[in-house]
Write an enzyme that holds these catalytic residues in place. Structure first.
Site, PDB file in Angstrom:
ATOM      1  N   ARG B  23       0.832  -1.180   0.000  1.00 49.66           N
ATOM      2  CA  ARG B  23       0.000   0.000   0.000  1.00 49.66           C
ATOM      3  C   ARG B  23       0.878   1.245   0.000  1.00 49.66           C
ATOM      4  NH1 ARG B  23      -3.751  -1.846   4.637  1.00 49.66           N
ATOM      5  NH2 ARG B  23      -3.855  -3.576   3.180  1.00 49.66           N
ATOM      6  N   THR B  24       0.622   2.122  -0.957  1.00 50.43           N
ATOM      7  CA  THR B  24       1.332   3.393  -0.967  1.00 50.43           C
ATOM      8  C   THR B  24       0.766   4.225   0.162  1.00 50.43           C
ATOM      9  OG1 THR B  24       1.434   3.284  -3.361  1.00 50.43           O
ATOM     10  CG2 THR B  24       1.975   5.366  -2.337  1.00 50.43           C
ATOM     11  N   LEU B  25       1.631   4.525   1.107  1.00 56.15           N
ATOM     12  CA  LEU B  25       1.155   5.284   2.247  1.00 56.15           C
ATOM     13  C   LEU B  25       1.287   6.778   2.030  1.00 56.15           C
ATOM     14  CD1 LEU B  25       2.727   3.017   4.959  1.00 56.15           C
ATOM     15  CD2 LEU B  25       0.302   3.244   4.481  1.00 56.15           C
ATOM     16  N   ASN B 127      -4.230   0.575  -2.590  1.00 50.07           N
ATOM     17  CA  ASN B 127      -2.859   0.739  -3.069  1.00 50.07           C
ATOM     18  C   ASN B 127      -2.862   1.698  -4.250  1.00 50.07           C
ATOM     19  OD1 ASN B 127      -0.406  -1.356  -4.755  1.00 50.07           O
ATOM     20  ND2 ASN B 127      -0.121   0.441  -3.415  1.00 50.07           N
ATOM     21  N   PRO B 128      -3.215   2.974  -3.972  1.00 52.03           N
ATOM     22  CA  PRO B 128      -3.426   3.906  -5.084  1.00 52.03           C
ATOM     23  C   PRO B 128      -2.147   4.320  -5.779  1.00 52.03           C
ATOM     24  CG  PRO B 128      -3.536   5.071  -3.000  1.00 52.03           C
ATOM     25  CD  PRO B 128      -3.409   3.614  -2.658  1.00 52.03           C
TER      26      PRO B 128
END
Lengths: 236, 246
Positions: B23-25, B127-128
């Site tokens: 996941r892109t945080l 996970n954009p």
């Protein structure tokens, strides 16, 4: 009092100052040599400029472990690629492989990298790959915690088409300035120069570097100045 | 906000296996506003060339406007590494489209739809791709201009913008945009918007590109800088009537 000992188990991080510049005919990569675990300097003579192929090297910053493992993977991929290709890998391919590993593992890795080298198609090239896995080809780039102190310096002194000697001197001066102000950078300055004739490593120990503001000439002992002409160099 | 020395990423996977979804945080290297407008002969886009690293204006030569196939232009704000990945997806999409060799080619509407699906599906997986995109083009005389955000919000309009551009540029465009703008009028209008962004957006840099797409094809200008005005009496003596203020 106890808190200083917690740091000894902290992950090894290379605070670091790393630099890559292109010049007329090749590239110069530079780095400091300090690896710290918290406040303790675990290695004062690290080599942060690592070989990927005969003609491509990488400057590592951030997590020591992450950058070492990433370099190992990319070296392995490039080795296979070179066999399959039948000729030396290009700097662009090396940089893109570094980007691939960096981007696809962005949630786990904490390492900023500079890829630099020379190939017969494009000559000397520098690629910056910061956190996140962005790939940017640049005439020069700086990285690591020490780089914060160098943005203004490079804005002022950078020029295209330097000679090899000018480029090496610039890199050494810059790393030395960063070491002066960044606690996470220190030790010696290492440079690697890559051009059509090959690779040349240079080593600049702390005592050969210029002195900056509020830094003093190093002495063996206070006692040396006592044997000078004046009686006692003490102030009351 | 962004702690560069944070070791949090290394501990995120403690409770799960490596197979856990990524996941892109948070973004690292980011681009700011993109603006797009329709004009008489096609579409015009503007974006600066900045790549910010938190509050540092770290990179000043990042191209954030790219052509997609023969008919479209994409402009991206947000995480640059994710934009580079999107370009890889789009280049593959166009390649496969060309390989059909059937005389058809993907137009802006189709590319916009593809991007919308990609962005929305990534959002659903937590996970954009951390971008806001402007997508526009012209095919068979039909002009198309749309936008997609990192959560999949998408729409078309005569003028679109991302980020700060939505707040600062679009009000100007609502006032001054009209159909049949000439190229010169369009460029001047975009420059007016970019100048305001330069004054008021901390992550703006003074080096921009204008891209144009018409039936003839895609062009992007050489990078250039805008003049700014600071020579006002009110600026020289801001506290004249209010000593002690700033």
């Amino acid at each position: 009092m106890d808190s200083i000992y917690n740091d000894l188990n902290a992950p090894h991080s290379m605070g670091t100052t790393i630099i890559g510049v292109t010049y007329d005919g090749g590239v110069v990569l530079g780095a400091d040599s300090r690896t710290s675990t918290g406040m303790y300097v675990a290695n004062r003579a690290s080599d942060k400029i690592t070989q990927l192929t005969d003609n491509v090297y990488i400057c590592r910053s951030g997590s020591a472990a992450d950058s070492q493992v990433l370099s190992d993977y990319v070296r392995y991929y490039l080795h296979q690629h070179t066999i399959q290709l039948g000729q030396p890998a290009t700097v662009k391919v090396a940089a893109n492989l570094v980007r691939m590993v960096s981007y696809n593992n962005k949630n786990m890795l904490q390492t900023g990298l500079i890829v630099g080298g020379w190939d017969k198609y494009e000559g000397g090239k520098i690629y910056g790959i910061p956190l996140g896995g962005t790939l940017l080809e640049q005439p020069f780039t700086i990285g690591g915690s020490g780089s914060s102190y160098l943005y203004g310096f490079f804005d002022q002194v950078w020029k295209e088409g330097m000679t090899q000697d000018e480029a090496e001197k610039l890199v050494v001066k810059a790393v030395s300035l960063a070491i002066a102000r960044d606690g996470a950078s220190g030790g010696v300055v290492r440079t690697v120069t890559i051009n059509k004739d090959g690779v040349s490593r240079k080593f600049y120990p702390g005592n050969t570097l210029p002195l900056w503001h509020e830094e003093l000439e190093a002495k063996d002992s206070l006692l040396d100045s006592l044997s000078a002409t004046s009686p006692e160099p003490m102030v009351s | 906000m962004m702690n560069l020395a944070d070791s949090a990423p290394a501990t995120n996977n403690m409770l799960g296996s490596e197979a856990d979804s990524q996941r892109t945080l948070y973004p690292y290297v980011t681009g700011t506003s993109v603006i797009g407008i329709k004009y008489k002969d096609g579409l015009l886009f503007a974006a600066d060339m900045g790549g910010s690293y938190g509050s540092t204006l770290r990179y000043k030569s990042v191209e954030r406007l790219k052509s997609v196939g023969k008919h479209s232009v994409i402009g991206a704000s947000g995480e640059i590494s994710d934009f580079q990945e999107i370009m890889r997806y789009l280049d593959e999409l166009i390649l496969f489209d060309n390989m059909w060799d059937d005389g058809n080619s993907l137009g802006p509407k189709e590319v916009h739809n593809y991007l919308t699906r990609v962005m929305y599906n990534r959002r659903n997986k937590f996970n954009p791709l951390w971008n806001s995109l402007v997508l526009g083009g012209i095919k068979n005389g039909k002009k198309y201009l749309g936008t997609v955000s990192m959560i999949g919000v998408h729409y078309e309009d005569d003028h679109v913008a991302t980020g700060f551009g939505n707040h600062l540029a679009r009000p100007i465009l609502r006032d001054e945009w009209h159909e049949n703008l000439t190229y010169e009028e369009g460029v001047k209008l975009l420059e007016k918007c970019m100048r305001v962004l330069l004054y008021r957006d901390r992550s703006a840099v003074n080096k921009l590109q204008i891209a144009k797409i018409t039936e003839e094809g895609f062009t992007v200008s050489e990078p250039y800088s805008l003049k700014t005005s600071w020579d006002f009496n009110a600026f020289k003596n801001p506290t004249l009537d209010a000593e002690g203020s700033w």
